[in-house]
Scaffold this motif. Structure first.
Motif, short mmCIF file in Angstrom:
data_model
loop_
_atom_site.label_atom_id
_atom_site.label_comp_id
_atom_site.label_asym_id
_atom_site.label_seq_id
_atom_site.Cartn_x
_atom_site.Cartn_y
_atom_site.Cartn_z
N UNK A 196 -9.12 7.91 -5.62
CA UNK A 196 -8.02 7.37 -4.82
C UNK A 196 -8.47 7.21 -3.37
N UNK A 197 -8.27 6.04 -2.82
CA UNK A 197 -8.64 5.75 -1.44
C UNK A 197 -7.66 6.41 -0.48
N UNK A 198 -8.19 7.13 0.52
CA UNK A 198 -7.36 7.74 1.56
C UNK A 198 -7.36 6.84 2.78
N UNK A 199 -6.18 6.41 3.19
CA UNK A 199 -6.03 5.49 4.31
C UNK A 199 -5.17 6.13 5.39
N UNK A 200 -5.70 6.20 6.61
CA UNK A 200 -4.87 6.51 7.77
C UNK A 200 -4.36 5.18 8.31
N UNK A 201 -3.04 5.03 8.32
CA UNK A 201 -2.41 3.81 8.82
C UNK A 201 -1.77 4.12 10.16
N UNK A 202 -2.37 3.60 11.22
CA UNK A 202 -2.04 4.00 12.59
C UNK A 202 -1.50 2.81 13.36
N UNK A 203 -0.33 2.98 13.97
CA UNK A 203 0.19 1.89 14.79
C UNK A 203 1.70 1.84 14.80
N UNK A 204 2.25 0.63 14.78
CA UNK A 204 3.68 0.48 15.00
C UNK A 204 4.49 0.78 13.74
N UNK A 205 5.59 1.46 13.99
CA UNK A 205 6.56 1.82 12.95
C UNK A 205 7.91 1.29 13.39
N UNK A 206 8.51 0.48 12.55
CA UNK A 206 9.72 -0.26 12.91
C UNK A 206 10.73 -0.14 11.77
N UNK A 258 2.50 2.07 -2.69
CA UNK A 258 2.92 1.47 -3.96
C UNK A 258 1.72 1.06 -4.81
N UNK A 259 0.63 0.66 -4.14
CA UNK A 259 -0.56 0.21 -4.86
C UNK A 259 -1.51 1.36 -5.20
N UNK A 260 -1.09 2.59 -4.92
CA UNK A 260 -1.84 3.74 -5.42
C UNK A 260 -2.74 4.43 -4.42
N UNK A 261 -2.76 4.00 -3.16
CA UNK A 261 -3.58 4.68 -2.16
C UNK A 261 -2.91 5.97 -1.69
N UNK A 302 -11.39 0.09 -4.65
CA UNK A 302 -11.74 0.14 -6.07
C UNK A 302 -13.13 -0.44 -6.33
N UNK A 303 -13.84 -0.81 -5.27
CA UNK A 303 -15.19 -1.35 -5.43
C UNK A 303 -15.23 -2.82 -5.78
N UNK A 304 -14.12 -3.52 -5.61
CA UNK A 304 -14.09 -4.94 -5.92
C UNK A 304 -14.84 -5.74 -4.86
N UNK A 305 -15.23 -6.94 -5.23
CA UNK A 305 -15.87 -7.86 -4.29
C UNK A 305 -14.88 -8.31 -3.24
N UNK A 306 -15.38 -8.92 -2.17
CA UNK A 306 -14.49 -9.46 -1.13
C UNK A 306 -13.52 -10.47 -1.72
N UNK A 307 -14.01 -11.32 -2.61
CA UNK A 307 -13.14 -12.33 -3.21
C UNK A 307 -12.05 -11.68 -4.05
N UNK A 308 -12.42 -10.70 -4.86
CA UNK A 308 -11.41 -10.02 -5.69
C UNK A 308 -10.40 -9.27 -4.83
N UNK A 309 -10.88 -8.60 -3.77
CA UNK A 309 -9.97 -7.88 -2.88
C UNK A 309 -9.02 -8.85 -2.19
#
Length: 320
Positions: A1-11, A51-54, A272-279
């Motif tokens: 599972x990818x861990x993402x810090x999402x930093x910035x505006x919250x509205x 929602x997408x599993x991160x 998930x290791x997908x290519x740039x096009x797939x991502x």
């Protein structure tokens, strides 16, 4: 599972549809739907990522008010870590009223609020160091964090081997490029809308816009282009390589948050290791699904549903 810090505006977004006019005086028009959602280039992306599993860790600023409580409780409902959201005295949580037109366009009435109070001292660097991805969203609406503080955070993330993605709110202000340009050498995926990128660099031709930002240090440009799809570009052996991807055909209800959803899908695809096009295709699918409902959290159910849509949806034609 990818861990993402999402930093910035919250509205907090308050949306109504369909709106064709503002009634005169104190008259009333009847709408089909009104919703309240968590939104913003950081918070909206956070919900879609979850929602997408991160695994998502939110960083930003909220007021000590009911709107802030709504943001926290909604994020926690989706499993987002909220302990690094800073609650600020004396400012309200940022909010936007969005009267959605029948064609999905979204004029906005916005209160900057607590986003303007976010500072470098609010950022937990140790948490960023342990993440797979740092997604920064909202430059131009965070006056105490924009500029050198943002550069410092991005530079730190790169020093720890963290992948960096970057979205913004492109307000037409003369110093916007001055805020963005020092960040570019520390951005792996620079992800504004193409029109936003054009506004910053004062160029129109897409290939010239790509070259402008790659030459200034961005490792990849990922331009979101609405019905025209998206563009992913990078340098290889000194040459610029570009991948053009279509958008998907859907009945459009509201385009609020489509760019945030694209970022989320793209990040999850990379994880998930997908290519740039797939991502990019996953990003396009997430964006298209969000456009089918009211608000930035509409349409996306989960990763499995989004991939199934991506594989079955009809692409829109692209121009060169």
């Amino acid at each position: 599972m990818t861990t993402v810090v999402s930093l910035g505006i919250h509205i907090v977004d308050i949306l109504g549809r369909p709106v064709t006019r503002i009634p005169d005086g104190q008259n009333v028009d009847l709408l089909e739907e009104i919703r309240i959602t968590v939104a913003g280039t950081a918070a909206g992306a956070s919900v879609d990522l979850a929602k997408l599993g991160a695994r998502v860790i939110a960083m930003g600023a909220l007021g000590k008010d009911e709107l802030g409580n709504f943001v926290v409780s909604t994020m926690q409902h989706y499993g987002i870590e909220t302990r690094y959201l800073r609650r600020k005295e004396g400012v309200q949580t940022s909010a936007t009223m969005l009267p959605i037109r029948p064609n999905g366009e979204r004029p906005a009435l916005h209160v900057p609020g607590a986003n303007g109070a976010l500072t470098l001292e609010d950022i937990d660097f140790d948490v960023i160091a342990e993440a797979d991805v740092l997604h920064v969203g909202g430059t131009s609406l965070m006056p105490r964090f924009d500029g050198p503080p943002t550069v410092e955070v991005l530079k730190f993330a790169k020093s720890k081997g963290v992948t960096t993605t970057f979205d913004l709110v492109a307000i037409d202000r003369p110093d916007l490029l001055d805020l963005i340009e020092p960040c570019l050498p520390y951005i792996d995926y620079f992800m504004p809308g193409l029109d936003e990128a054009r506004m910053m660099c004062k160029l129109h031709d897409r290939r010239e816009v790509i070259a402008f930002f790659l030459e200034r240090g961005a490792k990849h440009t990922v331009f979101k282009m609405g019905a025209e799809g998206s563009s992913i570009a990078y340098r290889e052996n000194g040459e610029i390589c570009e991948i053009r991807l279509p958008a998907y055909r859907v009945p459009v209800v509201d385009t609020t948050g489509c760019g945030d959803a694209y970022c989320a899908g793209f990040i999850v695809g990379l994880g998930m290791g997908w290519s740039l096009e797939e991502a990019g295709r996953l990003g396009s699918a997430a964006a298209a699904l969000v456009a089918t409902g009211l608000g930035s959290d509409a349409g996306i159910v989960d990763l499995e549903h989004t991939i199934a849509f991506m594989r079955s949806a009809t692409p829109l034609p692209m121009t060169q």
